[in-house]
Design a protein around this motif. Structure first.
Motif, short mmCIF file in Angstrom:
data_model
loop_
_atom_site.label_atom_id
_atom_site.label_comp_id
_atom_site.label_asym_id
_atom_site.label_seq_id
_atom_site.Cartn_x
_atom_site.Cartn_y
_atom_site.Cartn_z
N LEU A 203 0.48 -1.31 -0.09
CA LEU A 203 -0.30 0.08 0.22
C LEU A 203 1.14 1.11 -0.28
N SER A 204 2.34 0.86 0.04
CA SER A 204 3.18 2.02 0.16
C SER A 204 4.04 2.29 -1.09
N GLU A 205 3.42 1.81 -1.99
CA GLU A 205 4.06 2.17 -3.42
C GLU A 205 5.47 1.62 -3.51
N PRO A 206 6.33 1.51 -2.77
CA PRO A 206 7.83 1.07 -2.33
C PRO A 206 8.07 1.24 -4.30
N ARG A 207 9.08 2.03 -4.05
CA ARG A 207 10.19 2.59 -4.98
C ARG A 207 11.30 2.57 -4.30
N PRO A 208 11.94 2.25 -5.63
CA PRO A 208 13.54 1.71 -5.92
C PRO A 208 13.86 3.51 -5.41
N GLY A 209 15.01 3.54 -3.94
CA GLY A 209 15.45 5.33 -3.40
C GLY A 209 15.19 5.81 -2.53
N ASP A 210 13.94 4.64 -1.87
CA ASP A 210 13.30 5.43 -0.84
C ASP A 210 14.20 5.44 0.42
N ILE A 211 13.68 6.31 1.14
CA ILE A 211 14.37 6.40 2.76
C ILE A 211 13.03 5.74 3.67
N VAL A 212 13.29 4.97 3.85
CA VAL A 212 11.49 4.32 4.79
C VAL A 212 11.31 4.26 6.39
N LEU A 213 10.61 4.56 7.02
CA LEU A 213 10.63 3.98 8.12
C LEU A 213 9.58 3.56 8.69
N THR A 221 8.93 -7.00 11.75
CA THR A 221 8.31 -7.10 11.12
C THR A 221 8.12 -5.92 9.59
N ILE A 222 7.43 -5.12 10.22
CA ILE A 222 7.20 -4.18 8.70
C ILE A 222 8.72 -3.56 7.75
N VAL A 223 9.38 -3.50 8.80
CA VAL A 223 11.33 -3.14 8.19
C VAL A 223 11.42 -4.19 7.56
N ARG A 224 11.56 -5.24 8.30
CA ARG A 224 11.58 -6.47 7.91
C ARG A 224 11.11 -6.92 6.19
N GLU A 225 10.08 -6.67 5.49
CA GLU A 225 9.39 -6.67 5.15
C GLU A 225 9.66 -5.78 3.50
N ARG A 226 10.04 -4.61 4.46
CA ARG A 226 10.51 -3.24 3.39
C ARG A 226 11.45 -3.90 2.89
N ALA A 227 12.80 -4.17 3.47
CA ALA A 227 13.73 -4.62 2.67
C ALA A 227 13.56 -5.89 1.74
N ASP A 228 12.44 -7.08 2.19
CA ASP A 228 12.75 -7.89 1.66
C ASP A 228 11.91 -7.76 0.44
N ALA A 229 10.79 -6.37 0.10
CA ALA A 229 9.89 -6.11 -0.88
C ALA A 229 10.50 -5.92 -2.50
N GLY A 230 12.12 -5.58 -1.83
CA GLY A 230 12.98 -4.71 -3.32
C GLY A 230 13.55 -3.32 -2.37
N ARG A 231 14.16 -3.01 -3.64
CA ARG A 231 15.87 -2.57 -3.20
C ARG A 231 15.08 -0.79 -2.84
N THR A 250 17.42 -8.85 15.70
CA THR A 250 17.57 -10.84 15.10
C THR A 250 16.54 -10.89 14.56
N ASN A 251 15.33 -10.07 14.27
CA ASN A 251 14.92 -10.29 12.41
C ASN A 251 14.81 -9.64 11.43
N CYS A 252 15.33 -8.60 11.20
CA CYS A 252 16.31 -7.61 10.40
C CYS A 252 17.54 -8.25 9.78
N GLY A 253 17.99 -8.46 11.01
CA GLY A 253 19.81 -8.47 10.97
C GLY A 253 20.57 -7.41 9.92
N ARG A 254 21.05 -7.40 9.27
CA ARG A 254 21.70 -6.79 8.23
C ARG A 254 21.01 -6.16 7.23
N THR A 255 19.92 -6.43 6.77
CA THR A 255 19.07 -6.25 6.03
C THR A 255 17.95 -4.20 6.35
#
Length: 356
Positions: A203-213, A221-231, A250-255
């Motif tokens: 729903l946030s319409e992810p785009r490459p180059g975004d700074i996401v918070l 969970t949201i942070v990891r899902e955004r990292a896994d969804a695309g650049r 623990t859940n996000c690691g280095r993503t």
């Protein structure tokens, strides 16, 4: 008369969170599936998407579906106490064997020759959910003479979904990791379901180059899902609770970057973020000492401060009225989406940051 699927192209179905059916259907189409039917509003737990797909292994790429099945039976629910026995008699060896080939290709690590039956019911019937187990185990034992029925973890799971006047039966192709993910090793009470977190990301319409918070990241969970969804250029998350910060690490690691902070006083510059995606507390499983009105007002004002003009914000809440009262004038509502999260009615607000 039962609708037995004999077409060259077999049918499959997926379980999805009620309220995101259209998003999940779009995701299925993106991997080459043809969505034939959507079954919704029959249960507080799931909706069902029926589809065809030439390469079912691609389902493992989906982030919005909780479970995937090969369809074995699709029939009217018999209005009698003997309904489960009549439904079990519709199982056929060719369809089961074809589904097992798909299952083994998708889950090659599943060993052993055991099977179990899982039953779910919606609507009033002449029989109970407990009445389904035995006739289906008997029917499967005849079709799989060298396999052993069990009530514990099994190599094969046959699910029976009684949906009012209709019953569908499927062989489960997915494991728990489809909905729960493999990355989620640290858990917190009220932690967001990964498939719902992925829906918020969509729903946030992810785009490459975004700074996401995510200013209230919880277990991340949201942070990891955004990292896994695309650049993305940067994905950030934080929380006041040190246990939550540890879980998010623990859940996000280095993503993604994870920090301890106060969502009402973020250590970020004005207009430095492209997208905010968050799931603030509802004051139900976690007591909010200072009150939801105050937390919502301060955190949304802070989210508006760090968002650039035109930036996107998606907030999931079970307290819509409280959130609406708290929104600053610089956050304008673009869309509302109702979902059912473990039976609880929640709303995802999509907002845009506008100039003062």
């Amino acid at each position: 008369m039962a609708r037995r699927k004999r077409a060259a192209q077999p049918l499959y179905y997926a379980l999805v969170v009620p309220g995101i059916e259209d998003l999940a259907a779009d995701e299925l189409r993106a991997i080459g599936a043809e969505v034939r039917e959507t079954l919704a509003r029959f249960d507080k737990r799931d909706s069902v998407l029926v589809f065809t797909i030439e390469e079912p292994g691609r389902l493992e790429r989906c982030g919005l579906i909780d479970d995937a099945f090969a369809l074995l039976v699709d029939a009217p629910t018999p209005p009698a106490r003997s309904g489960p026995k009549q439904l079990a008699a519709l199982l056929e060896r060719p369809g089961l064997e074809r589904a097992m080939v798909t299952h083994h290709s998708m889950r090659p690590k599943q060993r052993g020759r055991s099977f179990s039956v899982v039953a779910r019911m919606a609507g009033k019937q002449q029989f109970r959910r407990e009445d389904i187990d035995l006739p289906f185990k008997k029917a499967l034992s005849l079709l799989l003479p060298h396999w052993v029925p069990t009530n514990d973890d099994s190599a094969l799971e046959v699910w029976v979904h009684v949906i009012g006047e209709r019953t569908i039966v499927g062989l489960r192709l997915s494991g728990d990791e489809m909905a729960q993910r493999t990355y989620k090793k640290a858990h917190l009470p009220a932690s967001l379901k990964p498939t719902v977190a992925r829906a918020l990301v969509v729903l946030s319409e992810p785009r490459p180059g975004d700074i996401v918070l995510d200013p209230m990241a919880g277990a991340g969970t949201i942070v990891r899902e955004r990292a896994d969804a695309g650049r993305a250029r940067i994905v950030l998350g934080g929380d006041m609770d040190p246990l939550a910060v540890d879980a998010a690490h623990t859940n996000c690691g280095r993503t993604a970057g994870v920090a301890r902070w106060d969502a009402t006083r973020l250590p970020l510059r004005d207009a430095s973020v492209d997208t905010v995606i968050t799931n603030p507390p509802y004051g139900r499983q976690h007591e909010v000492a200072s009150g939801l009105d105050r937390i919502y007002a301060r955190s949304t004002r802070e989210a508006a401060r760090v968002l650039r003009n035109g930036g996107r914000c998606v907030v999931l809440t079970g307290e819509l009225d409280t959130l609406m009262r708290a929104l600053p004038p610089t956050l304008v509502v673009r869309a509302k989406r109702r979902m059912l999260l473990r039976g609880l009615s929640v709303t995802a607000l999509t907002l845009t940051r506008v100039p003062r």
